[in-house]
Design an enzyme around this catalytic site. Structure first.
Site, PDB file in Angstrom:
ATOM      1  N   GLY A 106       0.813  -1.211   0.000  1.00  3.52           N
ATOM      2  CA  GLY A 106       0.000   0.000   0.000  1.00  3.52           C
ATOM      3  C   GLY A 106       0.845   1.258   0.000  1.00  3.52           C
ATOM      4  O   GLY A 106       2.071   1.205   0.101  1.00  3.52           O
ATOM      5  N   PHE A 107       0.161   2.377  -0.104  1.00  8.50           N
ATOM      6  CA  PHE A 107       0.882   3.646  -0.158  1.00  8.50           C
ATOM      7  C   PHE A 107       1.543   3.976   1.180  1.00  8.50           C
ATOM      8  O   PHE A 107       2.718   4.320   1.235  1.00  8.50           O
ATOM      9  CB  PHE A 107      -0.066   4.769  -0.565  1.00  8.50           C
ATOM     10  CG  PHE A 107      -0.366   4.790  -2.041  1.00  8.50           C
ATOM     11  CD1 PHE A 107       0.323   3.992  -2.943  1.00  8.50           C
ATOM     12  CD2 PHE A 107      -1.352   5.642  -2.543  1.00  8.50           C
ATOM     13  CE1 PHE A 107       0.043   4.025  -4.313  1.00  8.50           C
ATOM     14  CE2 PHE A 107      -1.630   5.689  -3.900  1.00  8.50           C
ATOM     15  CZ  PHE A 107      -0.936   4.880  -4.781  1.00  8.50           C
ATOM     16  N   THR A 108       0.803   3.895   2.272  1.00  8.62           N
ATOM     17  CA  THR A 108       1.437   4.224   3.553  1.00  8.62           C
ATOM     18  C   THR A 108       2.361   3.100   3.989  1.00  8.62           C
ATOM     19  O   THR A 108       3.368   3.352   4.661  1.00  8.62           O
ATOM     20  CB  THR A 108       0.390   4.498   4.645  1.00  8.62           C
ATOM     21  OG1 THR A 108      -0.428   3.336   4.813  1.00  8.62           O
ATOM     22  CG2 THR A 108      -0.497   5.675   4.268  1.00  8.62           C
ATOM     23  N   CYS A 159      -5.087  11.705   8.316  1.00  7.99           N
ATOM     24  CA  CYS A 159      -4.269  12.751   7.711  1.00  7.99           C
ATOM     25  C   CYS A 159      -4.966  14.109   7.762  1.00  7.99           C
ATOM     26  O   CYS A 159      -4.352  15.119   8.117  1.00  7.99           O
ATOM     27  CB  CYS A 159      -3.881  12.392   6.289  1.00  7.99           C
ATOM     28  SG  CYS A 159      -5.222  11.747   5.296  1.00  7.99           S
ATOM     29  N   ASN A 188       0.351  14.028   3.488  1.00  4.00           N
ATOM     30  CA  ASN A 188      -0.492  12.987   4.087  1.00  4.00           C
ATOM     31  C   ASN A 188       0.234  11.656   4.256  1.00  4.00           C
ATOM     32  O   ASN A 188      -0.103  10.872   5.148  1.00  4.00           O
ATOM     33  CB  ASN A 188      -1.746  12.753   3.239  1.00  4.00           C
ATOM     34  CG  ASN A 188      -1.423  12.355   1.820  1.00  4.00           C
ATOM     35  OD1 ASN A 188      -0.715  13.095   1.123  1.00  4.00           O
ATOM     36  ND2 ASN A 188      -1.889  11.200   1.388  1.00  4.00           N
TER      37      ASN A 188
HETATM   38  N1  LIG Z   1      -3.231   7.165   2.310  1.00  3.49           N
HETATM   39  C1  LIG Z   1      -3.201   8.055   3.280  1.00  3.49           C
HETATM   40  O1  LIG Z   1      -2.905   9.218   3.048  1.00  3.49           O
HETATM   41  C2  LIG Z   1      -3.481   7.676   4.700  1.00  3.49           C
HETATM   42  C3  LIG Z   1      -3.269   8.616   5.694  1.00  3.49           C
HETATM   43  C4  LIG Z   1      -3.553   8.276   7.014  1.00  3.49           C
HETATM   44  C5  LIG Z   1      -4.025   7.016   7.317  1.00  3.49           C
HETATM   45  N2  LIG Z   1      -4.221   6.113   6.330  1.00  3.49           N
HETATM   46  C6  LIG Z   1      -4.720   4.792   6.691  1.00  3.49           C
HETATM   47  O2  LIG Z   1      -3.691   3.852   6.439  1.00  3.49           O
HETATM   48  C7  LIG Z   1      -4.279   2.626   6.058  1.00  3.49           C
HETATM   49  C8  LIG Z   1      -3.648   2.201   4.747  1.00  3.49           C
HETATM   50  O3  LIG Z   1      -3.943   3.187   3.777  1.00  3.49           O
HETATM   51  P1  LIG Z   1      -3.263   3.169   2.354  1.00  3.49           P
HETATM   52  O4  LIG Z   1      -3.631   4.439   1.710  1.00  3.49           O
HETATM   53  O5  LIG Z   1      -1.827   2.816   2.480  1.00  3.49           O
HETATM   54  O6  LIG Z   1      -4.049   1.977   1.676  1.00  3.49           O
HETATM   55  P2  LIG Z   1      -3.680   1.067   0.444  1.00  3.49           P
HETATM   56  O7  LIG Z   1      -2.671   1.761  -0.417  1.00  3.49           O
HETATM   57  O8  LIG Z   1      -4.938   0.639  -0.157  1.00  3.49           O
HETATM   58  O9  LIG Z   1      -2.946  -0.190   1.076  1.00  3.49           O
HETATM   59  C9  LIG Z   1      -3.592  -1.153   1.877  1.00  3.49           C
HETATM   60  C10 LIG Z   1      -2.636  -2.296   2.142  1.00  3.49           C
HETATM   61  O10 LIG Z   1      -3.261  -3.235   2.999  1.00  3.49           O
HETATM   62  C11 LIG Z   1      -3.171  -4.545   2.455  1.00  3.49           C
HETATM   63  N3  LIG Z   1      -4.394  -5.216   2.840  1.00  3.49           N
HETATM   64  C12 LIG Z   1      -5.663  -4.929   2.449  1.00  3.49           C
HETATM   65  N4  LIG Z   1      -6.545  -5.718   3.094  1.00  3.49           N
HETATM   66  C13 LIG Z   1      -5.820  -6.531   3.908  1.00  3.49           C
HETATM   67  C14 LIG Z   1      -6.166  -7.576   4.804  1.00  3.49           C
HETATM   68  N5  LIG Z   1      -7.437  -7.927   4.997  1.00  3.49           N
HETATM   69  N6  LIG Z   1      -5.171  -8.195   5.460  1.00  3.49           N
HETATM   70  C15 LIG Z   1      -3.889  -7.859   5.256  1.00  3.49           C
HETATM   71  N7  LIG Z   1      -3.490  -6.884   4.425  1.00  3.49           N
HETATM   72  C16 LIG Z   1      -4.460  -6.220   3.750  1.00  3.49           C
HETATM   73  C17 LIG Z   1      -3.001  -4.324   0.966  1.00  3.49           C
HETATM   74  O11 LIG Z   1      -2.174  -5.265   0.339  1.00  3.49           O
HETATM   75  P3  LIG Z   1      -2.512  -6.691  -0.253  1.00  3.49           P
HETATM   76  O12 LIG Z   1      -3.877  -6.603  -0.847  1.00  3.49           O
HETATM   77  O13 LIG Z   1      -1.432  -6.972  -1.238  1.00  3.49           O
HETATM   78  O14 LIG Z   1      -2.425  -7.587   0.941  1.00  3.49           O
HETATM   79  C18 LIG Z   1      -2.204  -3.043   0.946  1.00  3.49           C
HETATM   80  O15 LIG Z   1      -0.820  -3.328   1.086  1.00  3.49           O
HETATM   81  C19 LIG Z   1      -5.781   2.860   5.967  1.00  3.49           C
HETATM   82  O16 LIG Z   1      -6.380   2.412   7.135  1.00  3.49           O
HETATM   83  C20 LIG Z   1      -5.881   4.340   5.848  1.00  3.49           C
HETATM   84  O17 LIG Z   1      -7.096   4.816   6.368  1.00  3.49           O
HETATM   85  C21 LIG Z   1      -3.942   6.411   5.030  1.00  3.49           C
END
Ligand SMILES: NC(=O)c1ccc[n+]([C@@H]2O[C@H](COP(=O)([O-])OP(=O)(O)OC[C@H]3O[C@@H](n4cnc5c(N)ncnc54)[C@H](OP(=O)(O)O)[C@@H]3O)[C@@H](O)[C@H]2O)c1
Ligand SMILES: NC(=O)c1ccc[n+]([C@@H]2O[C@H](COP(=O)([O-])OP(=O)(O)OC[C@H]3O[C@@H](n4cnc5c(N)ncnc54)[C@H](OP(=O)(O)O)[C@@H]3O)[C@@H](O)[C@H]2O)c1
Ligand SMILES: NC(=O)c1ccc[n+]([C@@H]2O[C@H](COP(=O)([O-])OP(=O)(O)OC[C@H]3O[C@@H](n4cnc5c(N)ncnc54)[C@H](OP(=O)(O)O)[C@@H]3O)[C@@H](O)[C@H]2O)c1
Ligand SMILES: NC(=O)c1ccc[n+]([C@@H]2O[C@H](COP(=O)([O-])OP(=O)(O)OC[C@H]3O[C@@H](n4cnc5c(N)ncnc54)[C@H](OP(=O)(O)O)[C@@H]3O)[C@@H](O)[C@H]2O)c1
Ligand SMILES: [Zn+2]
Ligand SMILES: [Zn+2]
Lengths: 62, 358, 358, 358, 358, 62
Positions: free
Chosen positions: B24-26, B158, B322
Site C-alpha cells: 500500500g501507499f502508507t 491525515c 499525508n
Molecule cells: N493514504 C493516506 O494518506 C493515509 C493517511 C492516514 C491514514 N491512512 C490509513 O492507512 C491505512 C492504509 O492506507 P493506504 O492508503 O496505504 O491503503 P492502500 O494503499 O490501499 O494499502 C492497503 C494495504 O493493505 C493490504 N491489505 C488490504 N486488506 C488486507 C487484509 N485484509 N489483510 C492484510 N493486508 C491487507 C493491501 O495489500 P494486499 O492486498 O497486497 O495484501 C495493501 O498493502 C488505511 O487504514 C488508511 O485509512 C492512510
C-alpha cells in the site's frame, strides 16, 4: 426515430417534480433522477413509485 | 530488540520491525522511512497480492532494498509491528499482532477514537473495544507525554492531523473552545489519500485537474478532531490535483478580537520547540503561507494565519504531506518517542525545491 | 579544509563551500545537498537580487538553514566554490574564483567542452580558453579516473547526461561507434530545466499539459555528447508536464543484431558497481522501464532497453532528475570523488513513491 | 449595426465588435467567442506589444482567424467595444470608448461597484465616477432585467461570480440575509486568473501542484459580493493546479434548519429556466457535485449543496470557468441580453469529457 | 434517413444514429459530437454497466442530453451505427450491426487492416474476414476518394493517425519511400488513450507526472502505418501527463537533402485545402510547432517540421487530440464524407487558449 | 466595418506564396507571415519585400 413505447411518468421523491422514465422500468431497478441525479429505486409500478436508493459509502482513504 | 532501550545509548539501539500492508501507499512509505532509519531493521513486509515479489516491484524508490513480500498470515516475531491496512483489518487481528510483537503501531482508524460508542456512531462498530483505552494517539505534538512506553499506538487521520496541528495553538491559547462559534475547516487533498486501490474516480483522466468535493459533509475525521481538540468543526474535503499533500484552511471567529501579535505568540509558543513544525505566515517571495509543496516528502508540518480586517476572523492554514506527517512519518515519529529514540531519527529529509505536484 | 584530505579518514573531513547563484534552481539544489552533506559546511550563497535575504525565502525546503544570501562580488575564501550561474558568467570570473577557492565546480556549460573551437561553433566563443584543458567533465560514470585531485570540474548538461548514461554501455560494448548508422535521441524534459527566470513560455497556463518541441534540432548538448561519446546524434528535445526530470529515448540501429542477453550483459557490466545507476528493463508492475518519477529528487539514473522484433532496433531509455544527477547531484558526486570522500556522501536520498510530478 | 436591432429578427442581425486587450487571456477568450458568434463580426483587436502580428500567434486556437492586432490608440468605430485590460485602464479611456462605440462592455473591475466610495475603500479611487450609475453589472442571473438597452456593461469578477451564483438562491429564499451568521467562502482557482503576464509565482515550476493561499483575507471581490448580495462574507482564495476554473465552497449556517427538499426547491426555482445553470447535488458516478472540469470552456455554471447531519450547516458548491462564465462568456451573454439577441448565441459549446486540467 | 441524401440539400438531411459503447471515452466523444451535429439525431447509446442511467451521469458535459443508456443487446434501427467498443467486439457483432443499420462506423481496430493475415500477425486473428475488403479506412486526408457511399468505415488508430498525417506529405513528395532509411517515430500520449477502464498504472497517483515508456517496441499501430503509408517505421510510445492528445515526432533521413522551402511546398501542397489541417513550423510566440494543447477538443491536426543543420535529418511533428481527430472526430468526419454532408458539420469547435492539460 | 486602406500584397520569402499585409507597414517593421508564422522584416516598400527576421536564440536552461 422509433421507440417501443412512450416513457412513463413518476414523481421525483426529492423535489416532487414529475419526471420521465423509460417505459420498461422494473421493480427493484436502480435509475437516476433526471432532475437531481440521485439514484432511485423503483418501489412499485402502476403508478411508478420511487425512493432514494441506499448510497454506497465510498471510503476515500484517510 | 538488540539494544538496551534506555535513553542513554538510544541512538545505537536497533529494533526489528515489520510492515503489514506493505504494497500500500502508507505501507510503502513506512518501508522507505524504516529502511533509512538508523534504529530499525525491517525484517518483514506483508502482501497478499504480491506475496514473494520484491518490494521494489511495487515501490520503485525501494529497488535497492533486498526484501520480498510475505503473507500476512505468517507474521514473524519483531520488536515493532506497523500495520497499514484498510479500516477494519487491525481490529480483527490485534491479538495476533501482540503475539508476535511488543509494540504495535496501527495507521488505520481502528484505535484512534477513545470510545467504542464513537465507532458505533462513525464507523461500523468495533470488534476489540478492550484495546481502545490502551491505545495512544500517535501525534506527538498533541500527545507526546503519553507515548513513552506505549505499546499500542494509533496513527492519526491525515486530514485530522492537518486540522489539529492548525487549531491546537488557538485552543491552548483560549481563543477557541467548546463554546466558540462556528469553526469551518475546508480541506484540499491529493490523490494518494485514496490508497493504492482507487476506483474510477481516481483514474488519471477523471482525477486530473479537479477541484472535487469528495466529502462535502460528515467526514469521519470530524470525530477525531472533536475527540482530541474538544471542538466540533464544520468539515468539508476537496480533491485537488496533487498526489501528496493535505491542506486545511480553518476559518475561525474568536469571541474576542485577537491581534497578529497574539497569534504569533500562540503559534510560536506551541511550536518553536517542535522539531517538525514551522510557522509560516506572510513574509516575502513565493512561499508566504503553508503549502503542501513546501513539506512534500517530509515529516514537517507548516501552519500560518491571517486576520480579516477588523480582526473578526482568523484564517489558519495548515499543510502536511499525508503520506508522512499525516500517516507513516507520524507513526515513525511516535515510535521514536515511544522507544525513547531521538525524535527526528529516520525523518530528516527536508524536501525539494522546485517540485511539481509531489 | 579542516580535515586531512587523505582517503583514510575521509568520512570526517570537513570542507567549506560556497554557492554562486544561490537563488537559482540548481543553486538551491546544491545548497540542499551540501547542507545535508557530512563533509561540507556551506559558508556563503550569493545572489544579486536577494542579497541579505534568508535562503529559506527562495527555497522553502531550506527554511531551517541559518544562512543569508550575500553579493557575488564579495566572495569568501572556501575550500570548494560551486557556481550555478547562466552560461557565460563563470568563464568571465574563473580567475576570481580561483583566488578564493582551491577547487571550483561549475554547473554551466562554460568548461564542459574540450576545445575553444567548439565554443565558437556552438556558443559565442570562450573568454578563458586556457582553462579548458584543466577542466574535468563531472560525470563519474564517464570520467571517474580523472576526477581525484581535479581542481576545475565542469558539470555536464542534463540532457547530455541522460543521453551519455544511456548510450555509453553500447559504445563500450562496440555495438555503437563513430561509423554506426543514425542514432536518434528524443528527449522529454521538465520545466525546472528552464531555470528560475523563465519567460512567457514557462508560465503555468502556457506550460501546463504540454508536449512542446522546444529544441527541434541544433541543441547545444549535441556537442557534449559527440565530444564524450565520439558519436554524432540526431537530437530533439520536448517539454512535457513535469517539473523535475529528463528522459532520453535513444533509437539505435546496430550493424549486427544484438540479443537481449547481450544487452543485459553490457548494461550490467557497465553499471553493476555504480552506486547510483540502475538497469530497469521489463519486469512486472507499473514501473517496468526507466522513468523520471522513479528517480526524482535523487542522484540515481535509470537505464533500460528493449529490442524490436527482428532485433533491427535497440531502444534505450534513460531517466534522471535534471536537478540532481543532471546538475547539482552530479556536481557533488564529482566533488566527492575529487576530494576522495565516500562517493554517496550527501546523496543518499532514495526518492518517493507515490509521487506526482516531482 | 447592420441589422435592425429589434427582437424579431435578432437572430440575423450583425454587430461589429472590437476587443481592447486582445493578447490577454480574457481578450483571447472574447475573440474566440465573438469569432464563433453568429451576430458579431470582429473588426479589431488591440495590442501594444504585438501590434501588427496575427492574432493566431498569441492564441493558437485562433490561427484560422484572419486578423492582426492593431494599436489601442487607433480605435475603429464599432457597434460594441469589449475591453479586457487590467484594472484602471478603462476608467481612464471610457470617454474615448464611447466616441467610437455605441455599447461598451468592460471586463475589468472599473465599473463593477456602484459607488465611488467603494473604489476609495477597495481600490485606488476612481477617475470617472460619473459612469458608475450608468453601468450595469453583467451577470444575467443577477441582473437580467436591467441589461436590455444598457450601453455600459461591467463584467463581474470571476470569484465573485462563482460566489454570487452559489449563494443567490439562498438569499432569494430568505435562508440567508444581512443578519445571518458567518458565511465562509473558500475559493480555489486556476492559473489563468492571473492573466497572461504572471510573475515568478506563476511560473510552471513554482505554480504546479500547489494549494497556495493567494488571497488569505481582504480579496477585492468581497466588495462586489456584498454590493450585490447584501451579505458580508469571509472570503479566502487558494491557487490550485488547474488552468481554467474557479470553485467556491460556501459554508452557511442558516438561522432555521432547512431540509434537502427546501434546498432543491430554492435552487431549482432559481435556475431551472436559466440556460447556463445546472444544479448538481449528489447522484451517482464520478461527478456528483459541481466541478470546474465539468464546465471548462463553457459558459455553464454548476451549483450544488449538501447538509451537515443535524442541518446545522449548508455547504454550497459553485463551479465556473473563470475565462468564460467568469469573464468573457459572461460579457458576451450580457451583450446578447443587452442587444436582445438569443441568450445562448455564440455560447453553445458544452465542454469535454474526459478532460484534464483544462 | 429522413432527408434525400443527395449533395444538393445535404445541409438539412437528418440521419438517425446510435453509439455502441456509450459509457466509454470515445463513445462519449461520439455522443458529444453527434449531439451537436446538425445532421444527426442520436436515438440510442448502449451500455451494459450503466443500462437505464442517464448519459450525463457518465459524461458530465452531456448533462443536458435527454438520453438514457440501453442494452447493446437491443439495438434500434438507425441510419448510422457507431461502435466504440474494445478490439474484438465489433468483428463478432458486425452482422447484427448491419441488420439494424445502413452504415456502420467502427472505432476499434477490427476493420482497419486490409488483410486477415495481418490480424493473425498483430492481433489474435479475425472472426469476420469477409468484411475486410468492404471496410474503408476513415481518415479523409488519406482516403477521401473512397469514402462516399462506403457502408463500413474503420476509424484509424490514434497514434497511427498522428504518424500518417505527419509523414504522408513526405511520401507523396517522394522524400520518403519503401527504400528509405530508418524512420523513427517517437510518440507521446495522454491518459485517455487507455479508455475508461484503466488499471493500476493509470491511477492518478501512478500516472501523474510521468514520462513512461508504455509501448517500447511492437506497438500494433505499426501495422496500420505500414499498410497505408507503405513504410516500415521504428515506433515507440510514451505516456506523458496530459489527458487528451497524441504527439508524434518523426525523425526522417532523406536520401537526398531537402530544403525548408521544399518542405513547406510539400506540406502546404498536401494540406492547404484540408479543412482540419494546419502547418505550424517555426514562427514566433510560444506556440511555434505542433502541440496537442493547440488542438485539444478539436478535430484539427497540426503538422510541422524542422531541419538539422546539414539537412541530414528532417524532424516532423504531428499533434492531434486522440479523442477527436484520433477517433470520434475522425469517425464523424468520415461519416460526413460518406454521406456527402458538409465535411466540417458538427466539428467546428476550434479549441481553447489558455488550456491546461486538456 | 471600415478600414483606412486595403491590405497590400507581398511575396512570402519562404514559400513564395502571395500574402496580405496591413496597408501601413513600414520599412524595418517585424510582422509574422500568415502562411508560415515566421517573423519577417519589411526590407522595402513599393513593392513590399520581406526577409526572414533574425531569430532570438532562446536558451531554455541546460
Ligand atoms: N493514504 C493516506 O494518506 C493515509 C493517511 C492516514 C491514514 N491512512 C490509513 O492507512 C491505512 C492504509 O492506507 P493506504 O492508503 O496505504 O491503503 P492502500 O494503499 O490501499 O494499502 C492497503 C494495504 O493493505 C493490504 N491489505 C488490504 N486488506 C488486507 C487484509 N485484509 N489483510 C492484510 N493486508 C491487507 C493491501 O495489500 P494486499 O492486498 O497486497 O495484501 C495493501 O498493502 C488505511 O487504514 C488508511 O485509512 C492512510
Ligand atoms: N536547470 C537545470 O536543470 C540545469 C541542469 C544542468 C545545468 N544547468 C546549468 O546550471 C546553471 C544554472 O541554471 P539554473 O537552472 O539554476 O538557473 P537559474 O535558476 O536561472 O539560476 C541562475 C542563478 O545565477 C544567478 N546569476 C545570474 N546571473 C549572474 C551573474 N552575472 N553573476 C552572478 N550570479 C548570477 C542568479 O541569481 P541572482 O540574479 O539573484 O544573482 C541565480 O541565482 C546554468 O548554466 C545552466 O545551464 C542547469
Ligand atoms: N483572467 C480572469 O480570469 C479574469 C476574470 C474576470 C475578470 N478579469 C479581468 O479582465 C481584465 C483582463 O484580464 P486578463 O486576465 O485577460 O489579463 P491579461 O491576460 O494580463 O491581459 C491584459 C491585456 O490588456 C492589454 N493592456 C494592458 N495594459 C493596457 C493599456 N494600458 N492599454 C491598452 N491595453 C492594455 C494587454 O496587452 P498589450 O500589453 O499587448 O497591449 C493584454 O492584452 C482584468 O481587468 C481582469 O481583472 C479577468
Ligand atoms: N481512447 C482512444 O484514444 C481511442 C482512439 C482511437 C481508437 N480507440 C478505440 O476505440 C474503442 C473504444 O475505446 P475507448 O477508449 O472509448 O474505450 P472505453 O473507454 O474502455 O469504452 C469501451 C466501451 O465499450 C463498452 N463495451 C465493452 N465491452 C463491450 C461488449 N462486449 N459489448 C458491448 N459494449 C462493450 C463499454 O461499456 P459497458 O461496459 O458499460 O458496456 C464502454 O462503453 C477501442 O477499440 C479503442 O481501441 C480509442
Ligand atoms: Zn496532473
Ligand atoms: Zn500540471
Amino acid at each position: 426515430m422509433t421507440t417501443d413505447t412512450d416513457p412513463v411518468l413518476a414523481e421525483d421523491p426529492i423535489t416532487g417534480e414529475e419526471i420521465e422514465l423509460p417505459a420498461d422500468v422494473e421493480v427493484g431497478e436502480i435509475i437516476d433522477s433526471p432532475v437531481t441525479g440521485t439514484e432511485l429505486e423503483v418501489i412499485s409500478l402502476d403508478p411508478v413509485t420511487l425512493e432514494e436508493a441506499p448510497e454506497l459509502e465510498e471510503d476515500w482513504g484517510e | 530488540m538488540s539494544g538496551t532501550g534506555s535513553g542513554a545509548d538510544a541512538a545505537t539501539d536497533t529494533y526489528t520491525a515489520s510492515v503489514v500492508g506493505g504494497t500500500g501507499f502508507t505501507g510503502g512509505e513506512l518501508l522507505r522511512l524504516l529502511a533509512g532509519h538508523p534504529n530499525f531493521e525491517v525484517v518483514q513486509a506483508t502482501s497478499r497480492s504480491a506475496d514473494n515479489m520484491t518490494v521494489g516491484r511495487s515501490h520503485p524508490n525501494l529497488r535497492d532494498l533486498d526484501l520480498r513480500f510475505s503473507s500476512p498470515d505468517d507474521l514473524e516475531s519483531v520488536d515493532v509491528l506497523f500495520s497499514a491496512t484498510p479500516h477494519g483489518v487491525s481490529m480483527g487481528r490485534v491479538d495476533d499482532y501482540f503475539e508476535v510483537a511488543d509494540t504495535v503501531v496501527d495507521l488505520s482508524a481502528d484505535f484512534r477514537l477513545p470510545e467504542a460508542t464513537m465507532y458505533d456512531e462513525w464507523y461500523d462498530g468495533h470488534e476489540s473495544p478492550e484495546y481502545l483505552e490502551r491505545a495512544e494517539y500517535a501525534l506527538p505534538e498533541l500527545n507526546r507525554e503519553n507515548l513513552p512506553g506505549a505499546d499500542l499506538i494509533a496513527g492519526g487521520g491525515c486530514n485530522a492531523t492537518a486540522t489539529i496541528l492548525g487549531l491546537k495553538p488557538l485552543v491552548d491559547a483560549g481563543v477557541l473552545g467548546p463554546e466558540s462559534g462556528e469553526v469551518v475547516v475546508d480541506v484540499k487533498v491529493g490523490s494518494s489519500e485514496g490508497g493504492a486501490g482507487g476506483g474510477a474516480a481516481s483514474s488519471h483522466p477523471e482525477r486530473s485537474g479537479v477541484v472535487r468535493p469528495y466529502a462535502p459533509t460528515g467526514h469521519r475525521h470530524e470525530a477525531e478532531i472533536e475527540a482530541y481538540l474538544g471542538l466540533s468543526v464544520s468539515f468539508t474535503v476537496h480533491a485537488v490535483d496533487m498526489v501528496r499533500g493535505a491542506s486545511a484552511t480553518c476559518h475561525v471567529f474568536p469571541d474576542e478580537p485577537v491581534s497578529k501579535g497574539d497569534l504569533w505568540k500562540s503559534y510560536r509558543g506551541a511550536y518553536a520547540d517542535e522539531p517538525f513544525m514551522r510557522v509560516v505566515s506572510g513574509g516575502g517571495g513565493v512561499y508566504r503561507y503553508p503549502e503542501p509543496k513546501s513539506v512534500a516528502g517530509t515529516n514537517h508540518g507548516e501552519v500560518g494565519f491571517e486576520l480579516d480586517p477588523g480582526n473578526r476572523r482568523v484564517v489558519v492554514f495548515s499543510a502536511i504531506d499525508n503520506m508522512t506527517k499525516g500517516s507513516a512519518g507520524q507513526a515513525v515519529h511516535a515510535a521514536n518517542v515511544a522507544l525513547e529514540l531521538p525524535e527526528t531519527a529516520g525523518l530528516e529529509f527536508g524536501g525539494l525545491h522546485p517540485v511539481g505536484s509531489p
